[in-house]
Scaffold this motif. Structure first.
Motif, PDB file in Angstrom:
ATOM      1  N   ASN A 426       3.250 -22.688  12.454  1.00  0.00           N
ATOM      2  CA  ASN A 426       2.281 -22.604  11.364  1.00  0.00           C
ATOM      3  C   ASN A 426       1.973 -21.150  11.028  1.00  0.00           C
ATOM      4  OD1 ASN A 426       0.091 -22.845   9.620  1.00  0.00           O
ATOM      5  ND2 ASN A 426      -0.852 -24.503  10.784  1.00  0.00           N
ATOM      6  N   GLN A 427       1.800 -20.318  12.062  1.00  0.00           N
ATOM      7  CA  GLN A 427       1.524 -18.906  11.841  1.00  0.00           C
ATOM      8  C   GLN A 427       2.695 -18.211  11.149  1.00  0.00           C
ATOM      9  OE1 GLN A 427       0.621 -17.471  15.760  1.00  0.00           O
ATOM     10  NE2 GLN A 427      -1.310 -18.600  15.896  1.00  0.00           N
ATOM     11  N   ALA A 428       3.930 -18.571  11.535  1.00  0.00           N
ATOM     12  CA  ALA A 428       5.105 -17.961  10.911  1.00  0.00           C
ATOM     13  C   ALA A 428       5.161 -18.279   9.426  1.00  0.00           C
ATOM     14  CB  ALA A 428       6.374 -18.441  11.620  1.00  0.00           C
ATOM     15  N   VAL A 429       4.914 -19.550   9.080  1.00  0.00           N
ATOM     16  CA  VAL A 429       4.934 -19.954   7.670  1.00  0.00           C
ATOM     17  C   VAL A 429       3.814 -19.256   6.901  1.00  0.00           C
ATOM     18  CG1 VAL A 429       4.636 -21.919   6.111  1.00  0.00           C
ATOM     19  CG2 VAL A 429       6.062 -22.157   8.143  1.00  0.00           C
ATOM     20  N   SER A 430       2.635 -19.157   7.497  1.00  0.00           N
ATOM     21  CA  SER A 430       1.504 -18.502   6.820  1.00  0.00           C
ATOM     22  C   SER A 430       1.789 -17.027   6.555  1.00  0.00           C
ATOM     23  CB  SER A 430       0.240 -18.658   7.671  1.00  0.00           C
ATOM     24  OG  SER A 430      -0.098 -20.019   7.844  1.00  0.00           O
ATOM     25  N   MET A 431       2.411 -16.350   7.503  1.00  0.00           N
ATOM     26  CA  MET A 431       2.735 -14.936   7.320  1.00  0.00           C
ATOM     27  C   MET A 431       3.774 -14.727   6.224  1.00  0.00           C
ATOM     28  SD  MET A 431       2.877 -13.409  11.184  1.00  0.00           S
ATOM     29  CE  MET A 431       3.624 -11.914  10.540  1.00  0.00           C
ATOM     30  N   LEU A 432       4.773 -15.619   6.190  1.00  0.00           N
ATOM     31  CA  LEU A 432       5.865 -15.442   5.227  1.00  0.00           C
ATOM     32  C   LEU A 432       5.452 -15.777   3.799  1.00  0.00           C
ATOM     33  CD1 LEU A 432       8.824 -16.850   7.326  1.00  0.00           C
ATOM     34  CD2 LEU A 432       8.397 -14.470   6.719  1.00  0.00           C
ATOM     35  N   ARG A 433       4.322 -16.465   3.628  1.00  0.00           N
ATOM     36  CA  ARG A 433       3.866 -16.772   2.260  1.00  0.00           C
ATOM     37  C   ARG A 433       3.581 -15.502   1.474  1.00  0.00           C
ATOM     38  NH1 ARG A 433       0.793 -21.410   4.067  1.00  0.00           N
ATOM     39  NH2 ARG A 433      -1.082 -20.137   4.269  1.00  0.00           N
ATOM     40  N   PHE A 434       3.078 -14.475   2.131  1.00  0.00           N
ATOM     41  CA  PHE A 434       2.680 -13.255   1.421  1.00  0.00           C
ATOM     42  C   PHE A 434       3.886 -12.492   0.864  1.00  0.00           C
ATOM     43  CE2 PHE A 434      -0.870 -14.256   4.207  1.00  0.00           C
ATOM     44  CZ  PHE A 434      -1.948 -14.148   3.332  1.00  0.00           C
ATOM     45  N   PRO A 435       4.937 -12.213   1.646  1.00  0.00           N
ATOM     46  CA  PRO A 435       6.106 -11.581   1.012  1.00  0.00           C
ATOM     47  C   PRO A 435       6.767 -12.471  -0.021  1.00  0.00           C
ATOM     48  CG  PRO A 435       6.555 -12.133   3.315  1.00  0.00           C
ATOM     49  CD  PRO A 435       5.090 -12.298   3.106  1.00  0.00           C
ATOM     50  N   MET A 436       6.678 -13.793   0.168  1.00  0.00           N
ATOM     51  CA  MET A 436       7.243 -14.707  -0.833  1.00  0.00           C
ATOM     52  C   MET A 436       6.512 -14.550  -2.168  1.00  0.00           C
ATOM     53  SD  MET A 436       9.716 -16.894   0.316  1.00  0.00           S
ATOM     54  CE  MET A 436       9.474 -18.387  -0.607  1.00  0.00           C
ATOM     55  N   VAL A 437       5.183 -14.457  -2.142  1.00  0.00           N
ATOM     56  CA  VAL A 437       4.397 -14.286  -3.374  1.00  0.00           C
ATOM     57  C   VAL A 437       4.729 -12.952  -4.036  1.00  0.00           C
ATOM     58  CG1 VAL A 437       2.053 -13.996  -4.270  1.00  0.00           C
ATOM     59  CG2 VAL A 437       2.542 -15.835  -2.648  1.00  0.00           C
ATOM     60  N   ILE A 438       4.880 -11.900  -3.227  1.00  0.00           N
ATOM     61  CA  ILE A 438       5.221 -10.588  -3.788  1.00  0.00           C
ATOM     62  C   ILE A 438       6.592 -10.613  -4.448  1.00  0.00           C
ATOM     63  CG2 ILE A 438       5.677  -8.180  -3.195  1.00  0.00           C
ATOM     64  CD1 ILE A 438       3.570  -8.459  -0.990  1.00  0.00           C
ATOM     65  N   CYS A 439       7.572 -11.251  -3.817  1.00  0.00           N
ATOM     66  CA  CYS A 439       8.905 -11.379  -4.416  1.00  0.00           C
ATOM     67  C   CYS A 439       8.842 -12.178  -5.715  1.00  0.00           C
ATOM     68  CB  CYS A 439       9.869 -12.038  -3.434  1.00  0.00           C
ATOM     69  SG  CYS A 439      10.311 -11.018  -2.019  1.00  0.00           S
ATOM     70  N   ALA A 440       8.013 -13.239  -5.720  1.00  0.00           N
ATOM     71  CA  ALA A 440       7.887 -14.060  -6.924  1.00  0.00           C
ATOM     72  C   ALA A 440       7.231 -13.281  -8.052  1.00  0.00           C
ATOM     73  CB  ALA A 440       7.085 -15.318  -6.607  1.00  0.00           C
ATOM     74  N   GLY A 441       6.184 -12.508  -7.733  1.00  0.00           N
ATOM     75  CA  GLY A 441       5.509 -11.738  -8.767  1.00  0.00           C
ATOM     76  C   GLY A 441       6.331 -10.568  -9.276  1.00  0.00           C
ATOM     77  N   THR A 442       7.362 -10.164  -8.527  1.00  0.00           N
ATOM     78  CA  THR A 442       8.192  -9.027  -8.925  1.00  0.00           C
ATOM     79  C   THR A 442       9.471  -9.469  -9.632  1.00  0.00           C
ATOM     80  OG1 THR A 442       7.364  -7.839  -6.982  1.00  0.00           O
ATOM     81  CG2 THR A 442       9.289  -6.910  -8.109  1.00  0.00           C
ATOM     82  N   PHE A 443      10.118 -10.510  -9.140  1.00  0.00           N
ATOM     83  CA  PHE A 443      11.427 -10.912  -9.662  1.00  0.00           C
ATOM     84  C   PHE A 443      11.479 -12.352 -10.153  1.00  0.00           C
ATOM     85  CE2 PHE A 443      12.166  -7.757  -6.266  1.00  0.00           C
ATOM     86  CZ  PHE A 443      12.728  -6.740  -7.032  1.00  0.00           C
ATOM     87  N   GLY A 444      10.372 -13.074 -10.097  1.00  0.00           N
ATOM     88  CA  GLY A 444      10.377 -14.451 -10.569  1.00  0.00           C
ATOM     89  C   GLY A 444      11.076 -15.386  -9.600  1.00  0.00           C
ATOM     90  N   LEU A 445      11.652 -16.458 -10.138  1.00  0.00           N
ATOM     91  CA  LEU A 445      12.335 -17.431  -9.285  1.00  0.00           C
ATOM     92  C   LEU A 445      13.538 -16.826  -8.574  1.00  0.00           C
ATOM     93  CD1 LEU A 445      12.194 -20.704 -11.421  1.00  0.00           C
ATOM     94  CD2 LEU A 445      10.883 -20.150  -9.373  1.00  0.00           C
ATOM     95  N   TYR A 446      14.134 -15.773  -9.158  1.00  0.00           N
ATOM     96  CA  TYR A 446      15.230 -15.096  -8.476  1.00  0.00           C
ATOM     97  C   TYR A 446      14.715 -14.471  -7.173  1.00  0.00           C
ATOM     98  CZ  TYR A 446      17.462 -15.576 -13.031  1.00  0.00           C
ATOM     99  OH  TYR A 446      17.985 -16.079 -14.190  1.00  0.00           O
ATOM    100  N   GLY A 447      13.530 -13.904  -7.222  1.00  0.00           N
ATOM    101  CA  GLY A 447      12.935 -13.340  -6.014  1.00  0.00           C
ATOM    102  C   GLY A 447      12.622 -14.404  -4.983  1.00  0.00           C
ATOM    103  N   VAL A 448      12.126 -15.586  -5.432  1.00  0.00           N
ATOM    104  CA  VAL A 448      11.853 -16.690  -4.514  1.00  0.00           C
ATOM    105  C   VAL A 448      13.142 -17.145  -3.847  1.00  0.00           C
ATOM    106  CG1 VAL A 448      10.991 -19.048  -4.316  1.00  0.00           C
ATOM    107  CG2 VAL A 448       9.830 -17.431  -5.830  1.00  0.00           C
ATOM    108  N   SER A 449      14.206 -17.300  -4.645  1.00  0.00           N
ATOM    109  CA  SER A 449      15.495 -17.742  -4.090  1.00  0.00           C
ATOM    110  C   SER A 449      16.026 -16.719  -3.095  1.00  0.00           C
ATOM    111  CB  SER A 449      16.501 -17.951  -5.224  1.00  0.00           C
ATOM    112  OG  SER A 449      16.028 -18.902  -6.153  1.00  0.00           O
ATOM    113  N   ALA A 450      15.932 -15.439  -3.442  1.00  0.00           N
ATOM    114  CA  ALA A 450      16.420 -14.391  -2.537  1.00  0.00           C
ATOM    115  C   ALA A 450      15.620 -14.377  -1.242  1.00  0.00           C
ATOM    116  CB  ALA A 450      16.348 -13.028  -3.228  1.00  0.00           C
ATOM    117  N   ALA A 451      14.308 -14.593  -1.326  1.00  0.00           N
ATOM    118  CA  ALA A 451      13.473 -14.603  -0.122  1.00  0.00           C
ATOM    119  C   ALA A 451      13.823 -15.795   0.770  1.00  0.00           C
ATOM    120  CB  ALA A 451      11.993 -14.638  -0.505  1.00  0.00           C
ATOM    121  N   VAL A 452      14.038 -16.959   0.165  1.00  0.00           N
ATOM    122  CA  VAL A 452      14.407 -18.145   0.958  1.00  0.00           C
ATOM    123  C   VAL A 452      15.760 -17.927   1.628  1.00  0.00           C
ATOM    124  CG1 VAL A 452      15.018 -20.589   0.811  1.00  0.00           C
ATOM    125  CG2 VAL A 452      13.019 -19.739  -0.414  1.00  0.00           C
TER     126      VAL A 452
END
Length: 509
Positions: A426-452
């Motif tokens: 749970n802690q790992a998923v909670s921590m990774l949400r923040f870089p995921m949001v930053i990637c999404a706000g910077t590159f859109g769905l391409y950033g989300v896909s790259a982060a995943v």
């Protein structure tokens, strides 16, 4: 009886280096041994030095720490029998020791000590050490006070179905709880002492014949390399022997339940128990353990399989839902139906922040409220977290700082994260949400896909004591998928017992 009082006496140079002193043999002069103990334990008000006289005026002193020794057992179970023993004539102290060991065996088993290091360590461990005049050896009696709490339900894990007894802070009790469930001599328990100051007992537990020998050897090697002053909790061991200490994903399972450890041992895993900690470490593990609970094996397999898929779905939502919202509302608004797009635009019209900043503010606030609910006293914590979330959320929406849709998104994300049964995952998923949001706000769905994709690459490169983290899915082993994506019926699981396969064994295969 003499109680050593705190005193500013200057310690002799011979005892300033305790390590050097400890390696020296004991003196055959009783007064010298007493003096050294007084100097080593200066300012220790709990040290008791008791002068005794045994058979034929043989002078002795018994040294112990009264806070660690069971006084009633010492007085009634050892001291009285010791004084009443009618010993035979002896020519030397060696014969005296042999007689004492033989005659006191029914009360307690004494151990012979030959040097100061062992004598001091026995005293600080809670033993009574008996020094005898004209002998350069001593006897140690283990009559420790059993400082422990009652067995109770695990406080860190909810028990829905199954035994309601959890580990406590006593290593011997925890070992006994496992022994009660696995009654075979194949269950091995190896004790190791770690910590230069704490001298903490560590137990390595494994099932001989099921746990791969390479895994056991690797655990022994890593534990033996730990050099710390103190080991106060199993978290010290977890970080010290972890394969990937800088990864947010756990590579060891922590549990307070004896049935979980017992099931893991039968499955071919190993465990590490630490004296003073109710939390056991289980290794090796795979990524899938984070979405499994021991209750899966206590309920109907159909419902257990359904719950596993539900956890997988909501874990993916907990990781990606805020970032997908930010990406779509910021870069891909054409993907939103017209009615919903107009509703979102109206809700965000007065919000002064972009969607990424708004989401990060709410995520940080949510995590802070959750942490406050955990740290505050239990009767107050739940009230503060719930009321705080409602009041802050409602006030932020009315003030135009936060939009209502982001409140819904963050709330759904929080609920989704609660479905992950293990706190570490749970802690790992909670921590990774923040870089995921930053990637999404910077590159859109391409950033989300790259982060995943980056997370998946990271997961494939992880291993736990030689076991690939994503096994048996990567590398693929179809014959062992029956207990990963689903929980197969016990008839199948009994016939096809799952094995822990280290990476070396997979490569050889």
């Amino acid at each position: 009886m003499i109680r050593i009082k705190a005193s500013p006496k200057r310690i002799d140079k011979r005892v300033t280096d305790l390590v050097h002193i400890a390696e020296e043999p004991l003196s055959d002069n009783l007064d010298d041994n007493e003096k050294v103990l007084q100097q080593i334990f200066s300012n220790c008000n709990d040290l008791i030095i008791r002068k005794l006289t045994l058979y034929k005026s043989t002078r002795c002193i018994a040294a112990y720490l009264d806070v660690l020794v069971d006084e009633s057992l010492w007085n009634n179970g050892l001291l009285n029998p010791l004084m009443k023993q009618e010993l035979e004539d002896f020519d030397n102290q060696g014969e005296l020791f042999e007689q004492l060991k033989y005659r006191l065996a029914s009360f307690v088993t004494p151990q012979v000590i030959n040097n100061r290091k062992e004598a001091v360590q026995r005293i600080v461990s809670g033993d009574v050490v008996l020094f005898v005049e004209s002998s350069n050896a001593a006897l140690s009696f283990s009559i420790k006070d059993q400082l422990q709490r009652q067995l109770d339900e695990p406080s860190s894990e909810a028990v829905i179905r199954g035994p309601r007894i959890g580990f406590i802070e006593k290593l011997d009790v925890n070992m006994a709880l496992i022994r009660q469930r696995i009654r075979t001599p194949q269950l091995k328990m190896e004790k190791v002492i770690l910590g230069a100051a704490s001298r903490t007992d560590i137990a390595i537990v494994y099932f001989e014949g099921k746990t791969p020998q390479k895994v056991v050897e690797e655990i022994r090697q890593r534990v033996s390399k730990i050099e710390m002053d103190s080991i106060l909790e199993s978290g010290y061991i977890e970080e010290s022997i972890s394969d990937h200490p800088y990864s947010p994903f756990p590579v060891m399972q922590t549990t307070q339940r004896p049935d979980v450890v017992s099931a893991a041992l039968i499955e071919g895993k190993a465990a590490v128990l630490v004296d003073g900690s109710p939390i056991a470490l289980v290794m090796p593990i795979t990524y899938w353990y984070g979405f499994q609970t021991v209750e899966d094996y206590y309920m109907n397999f159909i419902f257990a399989s359904f719950l596993r898929w539900l956890r997988f779905l909501f874990a993916f939502m907990a990781l990606t839902l805020p970032s997908i919202y930010v990406a779509i509302t910021t870069f891909h608004s054409e993907m939103i139906p017209t009615g919903l797009a107009l509703s979102l635009a109206a809700a965000r019209e007065v919000v002064p922040f972009p969607a990424m900043v708004e989401t990060l503010i709410m995520e940080i606030t949510f995590e802070a409220l959750r942490e406050a609910g955990v740290r505050l006293p239990r009767p107050v914590g739940q009230t503060i977290s719930i009321v705080g979330a409602l009041v802050i959320g409602q006030a932020a929406v009315q003030a135009g700082i936060i939009s209502a849709p982001i409140i819904i998104i963050v709330s759904l994300t929080g609920i989704a994260s609660f479905l992950i049964p293990h706190p570490e995952m749970n802690q790992a998923v909670s921590m990774l949400r923040f870089p995921m949001v930053i990637c999404a706000g910077t590159f859109g769905l391409y950033g989300v896909s790259a982060a995943v994709i980056a997370i998946l690459i990271h997961l494939t490169n992880l291993n736990s004591f030689g076991v690939p983290y994503l096994s048996p899915l990567a590398p693929l082993n179809p014959s062992e998928l029956w207990d990963v994506l689903i929980r197969a019926p016990w008839k199948i699981m009994h016939k096809r017992q799952r094995r822990i396969r280290p990476k070396m064994e997979l490569e050889e295969k």
